[in-house]
Design an enzyme around this catalytic site. Sequence first.
Site, PDB file in Angstrom:
ATOM      1  N   HIS A 159       4.816  -7.036  -0.271  1.00  0.00           N
ATOM      2  CA  HIS A 159       5.039  -8.431   0.000  1.00  0.00           C
ATOM      3  C   HIS A 159       4.606  -9.138   1.203  1.00  0.00           C
ATOM      4  CE1 HIS A 159       8.737  -8.415  -3.096  1.00  0.00           C
ATOM      5  NE2 HIS A 159       7.962  -7.610  -3.382  1.00  0.00           N
ATOM      6  N   ASP A 164       2.856 -14.452  -0.876  1.00  0.00           N
ATOM      7  CA  ASP A 164       3.850 -14.736  -1.976  1.00  0.00           C
ATOM      8  C   ASP A 164       4.369 -16.413  -2.037  1.00  0.00           C
ATOM      9  OD1 ASP A 164       4.197 -12.181  -2.057  1.00  0.00           O
ATOM     10  OD2 ASP A 164       6.131 -12.065  -1.733  1.00  0.00           O
TER      11      ASP A 164
END
Length: 239
Positions: A159, A164
């Site tokens: 992540h 993202d």
Amino acid sequence: MIKRQIVLDTETTGMNSSPPYYIGHRIIEIGIVEIINRNITNNNFHIYLNPQQNISLDAFNIHGLSNQFLSDKPFFSKIANNLLKYIKGSELIIHNAQFDIDFLNYELSLLKNNLPNIENICKVKDTLKIARNLFPGKRNSLNSLCKRFNINKSKRNLHGALLDARLLANVFLSMTTCQNTFKLECLRIKNSSIKNTSLFNKKNKNKNPLIILSSQEELELHKLQLRLIKKKCGFHLWK
């Protein structure tokens, strides 16, 4: 009229197992992607932050950001005003928005400068709620939505707030296009029609079908129309 939307994501030192998730944890990365009139711009906001506390192992396994890497990064207090200036008056697009909003408001409260809460200076739109409305009962994580809309997520081994945010920007635009809405509406109409037809058939399954025969005049007009088509196109329509 210019419509400014900003897609925001954060990474943190960790989270509590139950609400409030943010108590005792800090933000370590903020990534924002700007959308102007449904076009993604290059005017991003991206910053790593020194949390002044240890990062949990669970969080590190998700984003790969270490205390060593963040040791020379600025504190949240140094970038707070620039962040608020950047997002003020825009519509915030966030996946599972309450999590990020609560973390940001917690960081602002620690400064004790009477800074406004995020929702007081921005409108907030939660893409998780949009996805659940469009795809009830389906998995609606960012990974699942990227797969559903054929958005390339091959670089998402870990992540990352900016990565993202970029993925979510494309997901958001895909979920809110007129064409997608039209398809979903057609699907609802189709399903409704099937149900209505089934209901009609059940009600009339024991009744003889109503047959309406053409009149002789209508048959003659039909034959005349076929002759005209045959003459114009130069081929036989029937034997």
